[in-house]
Design a protein around this motif. Structure first.
Motif, short mmCIF file in Angstrom:
data_model
loop_
_atom_site.label_atom_id
_atom_site.label_comp_id
_atom_site.label_asym_id
_atom_site.label_seq_id
_atom_site.Cartn_x
_atom_site.Cartn_y
_atom_site.Cartn_z
N CYS A 40 -0.05 7.53 10.17
CA CYS A 40 -1.48 7.24 10.37
C CYS A 40 -1.74 6.09 11.35
O CYS A 40 -2.89 5.69 11.52
CB CYS A 40 -2.13 6.82 9.06
N CYS A 94 3.37 0.28 3.22
CA CYS A 94 2.86 -0.76 4.10
C CYS A 94 2.89 -2.06 3.31
O CYS A 94 2.43 -2.10 2.17
CB CYS A 94 1.42 -0.48 4.53
N CYS A 127 4.09 5.89 8.36
CA CYS A 127 3.86 7.18 7.73
C CYS A 127 3.38 8.22 8.72
O CYS A 127 3.71 9.38 8.64
CB CYS A 127 2.79 7.02 6.66
N HIS A 142 7.35 5.78 2.30
CA HIS A 142 6.72 4.77 3.16
C HIS A 142 5.87 3.78 2.35
O HIS A 142 5.12 4.16 1.47
CB HIS A 142 5.85 5.42 4.22
N CYS A 160 -2.73 1.89 9.42
CA CYS A 160 -3.82 2.82 9.68
C CYS A 160 -5.08 2.06 10.09
O CYS A 160 -6.05 2.66 10.54
CB CYS A 160 -4.12 3.63 8.43
N CYS A 168 0.87 -1.17 0.00
CA CYS A 168 0.00 0.00 0.00
C CYS A 168 0.90 1.23 0.00
O CYS A 168 1.75 1.38 0.88
CB CYS A 168 -0.94 0.03 1.21
N THR A 169 0.76 2.03 -1.00
CA THR A 169 1.58 3.24 -1.10
C THR A 169 0.71 4.50 -1.08
O THR A 169 1.14 5.56 -1.49
CB THR A 169 2.42 3.24 -2.40
N LEU A 170 -0.52 4.30 -0.57
CA LEU A 170 -1.44 5.46 -0.53
C LEU A 170 -0.84 6.66 0.19
O LEU A 170 -1.09 7.79 -0.17
CB LEU A 170 -2.71 5.04 0.21
N CYS A 171 -0.05 6.39 1.22
CA CYS A 171 0.44 7.49 2.04
C CYS A 171 1.66 8.17 1.45
O CYS A 171 2.20 9.10 2.03
CB CYS A 171 0.73 7.00 3.46
N GLY A 214 -2.67 -3.04 7.31
CA GLY A 214 -1.97 -1.76 7.20
C GLY A 214 -2.03 -1.02 8.52
O GLY A 214 -2.97 -1.19 9.30
FE1 SF4 Z 1 -2.02 2.32 3.02
FE2 SF4 Z 1 -2.97 2.73 5.49
FE3 SF4 Z 1 -0.45 2.02 5.10
FE4 SF4 Z 1 -1.28 4.46 4.40
S1 SF4 Z 1 -1.17 3.61 6.45
S2 SF4 Z 1 0.08 3.11 3.23
S3 SF4 Z 1 -3.35 3.99 3.71
S4 SF4 Z 1 -2.23 0.80 4.65
#
Ligand code: SF4
Ligand code: ZN
Length: 761
Positions: free
Chosen positions: A630, A551, A628, A549, A561, A539-542, A559
Motif C-alpha cells: 500500500c 508497520c 505490504c 507484514h 500507506c 499496525c497489522t491491518l494489512c 505507516g
Molecule cells: Fe497499517 Fe497502513 Fe501499514 Fe497497512 S500500510 S499495516 S494500514 S500502517
C-alpha cells in the motif's frame, strides 16, 4: 443436475479455446511471434495466466504453450445422459476458459481493440482532488476501462483490508430493465461492494443500461466497466489473482494457493443477469475455481452442495419469481441473496439523510453544472473544527444551524460555513481531536451528491442539485456526523453535538478559535519526536493480505500507506484495545543512529511470525521495514549514484532503475526485507528521521516530479533544515532523467551532495 452445467460449460470452453487458437494463429501470421503482448500498467503480465501457470507472457509466441495447456485441460464433451457427479471436469473447463479468455483479450490489445471503444463514454476517475472542476475531460474518454491497473489494485487493497470495501461483484449480462440495473448497482454501492461490469444479452449490456441512466462509472464510484462481452469478465479474475500475488505474498504458478487465498479472503461473487449461454457457463465454471459462487436471475440448474466455494456454487433466482411488490424490491432481494450466498461481510451505516449514503459515494464529484451551492473554494470560506469538552457540557444529538440556510443563494452560488463539533467521552483525549476531525472528510463525502475536499479551514464542500432537490439541507451535515462518530468511534466518544454556523459574526468568531487550535496542534505535532515517547505502535491491518507484514509507526515515521500516523494508532488502540494497533514498549535502546530498540526487535519477530528478526527504523540498507503493497512511494538505492530515488505511486513513467512504479512495487511489497528497497508514506520523506542512518534527505538524487510539485513547501523547508536550500533543484526527476547515465550526468552538472558523501554500502 450438474451434468447439464458440465456439458454446457465444456461446450463453451471448447468453443472459446478453439477461438483463441484461431485468433492466435492469425496474429502469429500477421504480426509475428516476437510481437509484445501486455496489459497496461501492470507488473503481472497476463495475470491469470501468470498466477495459474507461472508463465510470464511477454510476446505472442508465449501464448502458444498456454493455449496448448488450456486445450489439454479440456475433456471430451459428455453426452447429456451421462451422469457426471464430480465437478472436476467442469472446473478444468472453467480454467481452460479463463486462460483462453485472457489470451484473447491480450491479442485484442495487440490489434488496438482493447480497451473497448465506446463513443461518448467518460470514465469517472483520476487521482487529483485539488479541484473538482479540473476533472472534466480526464483520460478515459471514448472507451471503457479494460483491465484494472496495478495502482488501482493497490489502492483498493487498503480499503479491502480495513473493511471499507467488503468484496466485489462481477456482474455479467443485462438486467431486466434500466431501472433494475441502476437499483442493483446502487444496492451494491451502498454496501461498498466493488462492481465489475461486463457481458451482454443479445448485444445489450448492463454498461449500456447504466450509461443511459447517467450513472457515473469508473474507479471513483467503485464501478468498473470492463467491456460489453463476456470475455472481458476475465479482468475480474485477473484482479483476484493479482490480489493474491500482491497482498498474499504468493508466487506465480502457485495456482492452488492462489485459488484458496481467494476462496478464503476475497469476498466475491458472479451475478449473471439474463440468459446464460455456453460461454457464460464456461466462465462461471472458471469463477467457481476461485471459490466465487454464481447467482443467476434466470432459471438455470443449481449446484448447491458446498465444497469448492464456501457456500453454494450456482444459485438460480429467477427474477420474476422473486417476491416483492415491484422490480426495485426484487432487485434489492437479488443483491441480498448474492451477499448471503457468498457470506460477504457488510457494514451499512444508518444515517438519516434524504440521499443514498455509503463509502462508495466518497469518490463522487459534483461538477459545476450540477452544483446547487458550495462552501469554501474560491468565493467563500468553510472550516471544520472538532474539540472535546466535559461530559456535562455536551448535549448528545443536538444539531443546531445558526444563520441562514442556502435557500436564498442563487444556483451555483457560494456561502460561508463552519462545522463545529463538540464531543465528550470518558476515553476521549485531546490528542484525538485531529484524528476525529479528519474523519469529517470521509463522513460527509459518504452522502451521494455531496463532495468534500480538504480539511480544517481549507475545507470545500459542494451540494449537487440532485441532493438539494431531494431535500438535503445544512442540518443533515450534523446528522451524518452525529451518526458516524457514534458508529465508528463509540469507544472513545459518548456524546456528539454539532453546530453549523453560517451567521457571519459567529462564523468569524469560531474561525478564530479554530485557527488557534490548529496552531496549537501543529506545535504539538512538531514537538512530538521519537525520543519524547516511550512507545511506538504496530499496525497489522494489512496482514489480512500480507500475512507477515507489520508497520512500526513512530511519531517521526508514519505507516507506509500514509493513512496511519502515531496519533492515529494511539487513538485506534484506545478505540479497540485488541485491534491492529498495539503499543510497542521501546525498552532498551540498542542503536540510536539506526533506530534499534529491544522492544521493536522483539515485536518485529512476533508480528512477522518469525520472518523478520530485527527492524531498523532509520535505515534502508540494514534490516529495513517490510512493505505490504500500500506504500505511497518507493525508495530505492541507485548504487551508481550513491543515493536513492523516490518514486510516487502516481508516477507511471520510467525511472532510472529501468522499471516503472508498478514493476518496482512487485519487488518492494510482499512483506519481505529487501535491503536497498523500501515502501514509505510520503510524509516520512520530510521527517528528520528519513533514512537518517544512511545520510537522510541529502541521499535523494531522483524524485517523481509530482512529489516535488505537491509537497514543494514541505521539501523546501527540509532542504533548509539540511543546510542546502537549493537541494530540491539538484534532485532529478522523470522530466529530464530516466536512465542511470542521464542521472549521473545530471548529478555532476548540478553538483548534488550525494556525489561527495561516503559510500552507502
Ligand atoms: Fe497499517 Fe497502513 Fe501499514 Fe497497512 S500500510 S499495516 S494500514 S500502517
Ligand atoms: Zn498495506
Amino acid at each position: 443436475m450438474s451434468k447439464y452445467i458440465a456439458t454446457r460449460a465444456m461446450r463453451g470452453a471448447n468453443a472459446l479455446v478453439t477461438e483463441a487458437e484461431l485468433m492466435l494463429n492469425k496474429a502469429l501470421k500477421e504480426k509475428g511471434a516476437e510481437t509484445p503482448v501486455s496489459f497496461p500498467n501492470t507488473a503481472y503480465y497476463l495475470p491469470t495466466i501468470l498466477g495459474m501457470t507461472g508463465k510470464a507472457v511477454e510476446k505472442l509466441g508465449d501464448l502458444q504453450p498456454v493455449l496448448k495447456y488450456a486445450r489439454d485441460l479440456l475433456h471430451p464433451i459428455p453426452a447429456f445422459s451421462k451422469w457426471t457427479p464430480y465437478l472436476g471436469e467442469t472446473l478444468d473447463s472453467g480454467m481452460a476458459t479463463l486462460l483462453a479468455a485472457e489470451a484473447i483479450e491480450a491479442i485484442r490489445f495487440v490489434y488496438g481493440l482493447q480497451p473497448e471503444p465506446m463513443p461518448g463514454f467518460k470514465l469517472a476517475g483520476g487521482t487529483s482532488f485539488t479541484s473538482p472542476d479540473a476533472k472534466e475531460g480526464d483520460n478515459g474518454d471514448g472507451h471503457l476501462n479494460g483491465p484494472i491497473d496495478d495502482i488501482q489494485l493497490r489502492s483498493w487493497g487498503i480499503q479491502l483490508v480495513d473493511g471499507r470495501m467488503p468484496g466485489f461483484a462481477a456482474i455479467v449480462g443485462c438486467a431486466k430493465s434500466n431501472e433494475v440495473a441502476v437499483k442493483i448497482v446502487r444496492e451494491l454501492q451502498r454496501r461498498n461492494i466493488l462492481c465489475f461490469l461486463s457481458g451482454n444479452v443479445n448485444g445489450r449490456s448492463i454498461i449500456h443500461q447504466l450509461m443511459e441512466e447517467g450513472v457515473e462509472l469508473g474507479y471513483d464510484t467503485y464501478t468498473v466497466p470492463f467491456g460489453t462481452d463476456t470475455i472481458s469478465a476475465i479482468y475480474a479474475l485477473g484482479f483476484a489473482t493479482r490480489s493474491a500475488l500482491t497482498f498474499g505474498g504468493l508466487k506465480p504458478g502457485q495456482s492452488r494457493e492462489i485459488l484458496l487465498y481467494n476462496k478464503e479472503r476475497v469476498f466475491a461473487f458472479v451475478l449473471a443477469l439474463g440468459e446464460v449461454d455456453d460461454l457464460k457457463y464456461a466462465a462461471a465454471a472458471g469463477a467457481i475455481n476461485f471459490g466465487f459462487p454464481v447467482i443467476a436471475d434466470t432459471v438455470i440448474p443449481e449446484i448447491l452442495p458446498t465444497g469448492v466455494t464456501t457456500y453454494e456454487h450456482v444459485v438460480s433466482m429467477p427474477f420474476n419469481q422473486i417476491e416483492g411488490k415491484d422490480d426495485l424490491e426484487r432487485a434489492e432481494r437479488l443483491v441480498q441473496k448474492c451477499i448471503e450466498v457468498r457470506g460477504v461481510k457488510v457494514k451499512v451505516s444508518n444515517v438519516d439523510v434524504p440521499v443514498p449514503y455509503g463509502s462508495a459515494f466518497e469518490g463522487e464529484v459534483v461538477r459545476k453544472a450540477d452544483l446547487r451551492v458550495e462552501f469554501g473554494g474560491k468565493h467563500s470560506r468553510a472550516f471544520e473544527y472538532l474539540y472535546m469538552a466535559k461530559l456535562d457540557e455536551v448535549t448528545d444529538g443536538k444539531i443546531e444551524v445558526i444563520g441562514p440556510d442556502f435557500s436564498q443563494i442563487p444556483a451555483q452560488g457560494s456561502m460561508d460555513l463552519g462545522i463545529v463539533i463538540k464531543v465528550a467521552g470518558r476515553q476521549m483525549q485531546q490528542d484525538f481531536e485531529p484524528v476525529l476531525e479528519r474523519q469529517v472528510h470521509y463522513f460527509v463525502n459518504g452522502a451521494s451528491g455531496i463532495q468534500h475536499v480538504g480539511q480544517r479551514d481549507i475545507a470545500w464542500i459542494r451540494i449537487s442539485n440532485a441532493a438539494a432537490d431531494k431535500g438535503f439541507n445544512l442540518e443533515h451535515f450534523g446528522k451524518i456526523l452525529h451518526a458516524r462518530f457514534h458508529e465508528d468511534f463509540g469507544a472513545i466518544v459518548d456524546k456528539v453535538e454539532v453546530t453549523i454556523v453560517t451567521d457571519p459574526a459567529l462564523h468569524a468568531e469560531w474561525l478564530e478559535k479554530a485557527r488557534a487550535a490548529y496552531d496549537y496542534r501543529n506545535k504539538r505535532l512538531a514537538d512530538l519526536t521519537d525520543d519524547k515517547v516511550d512507545e511506538f505502535y504496530s499496525c497489522t491491518l494489512c496482514q489480512s493480505f500480507a500475512p507477515n507484514h507489520v508497520c512500526v509507526v513512530s511519531p517521526e515515521r508514519l505507516g507506509l500507506c500514509g493513512a496511519y500516523n502515531w496519533l492515529d494508532c494511539k487513538a485506534s488502540y484506545n478505540i479497540n484495545p485488541t485491534g491492529p494497533n498495539q503499543p510497542i514498549k521501546l525498552g532498551k535502546q540498542l542503536d540510536d543512529r539506526k533506530g534499534y530498540w529491544q522492544g521493536t526487535n522483539d515485536y518485529a519477530k512476533i508480528g512477522s511470525h518469525g520472518v523478520v528478526q530485527e527492524v531498523s527504523m532509520y535505515s534502508i540498507m540494514e534490516n529495513p521495514m517490510t512493505a505490504c503493497g500500500c506504500f505511497e512511494c518507493i525508495v530505492m538505492l541507485i548504487p551508481e549514484a550513491n543515493g536513492v530515488m523516490v518514486v510516487s505511486r502516481e508516477d507511471t513513467s520510467m525511472t532510472p532503475a529501468g522499471m516503472t512504479f508498478s514493476t518496482l512495487a512487485g519487488i518492494a511489497g510482499g512483506g519481505l526485507q529487501t535491503p536497498g528497497v523500501m515502501g514509505v508514506g510520503k510524509y516520512y520523506l520530510i521527517s528528520p528521521k528519513f533514512i537518517s542512518a544512511d545520510g537522510g534527505f541529502k541521499r535523494v538524487v531522483w524524485m517523481s516530479s509530482v512529489l516535488k510539485q505537491t509537497m514543494n513547501d514541505e521539501f523546501k523547508a527540509v532542504c533548509e533544515r539540511e543546510g542546502d536550500p537549493d537541494l530540491l533543484d539538484k534532485i532529478a526527476d522523470e522530466r529530464n532523467v530516466t536512465t542511470v547515465d542521464e542521472l549521473l550526468a545530471w548529478l555532476e552538472a548540478h553538483n548534488h551532495p550525494a556525489m561527495a558523501m561516503e559510500p552507502m554500502f
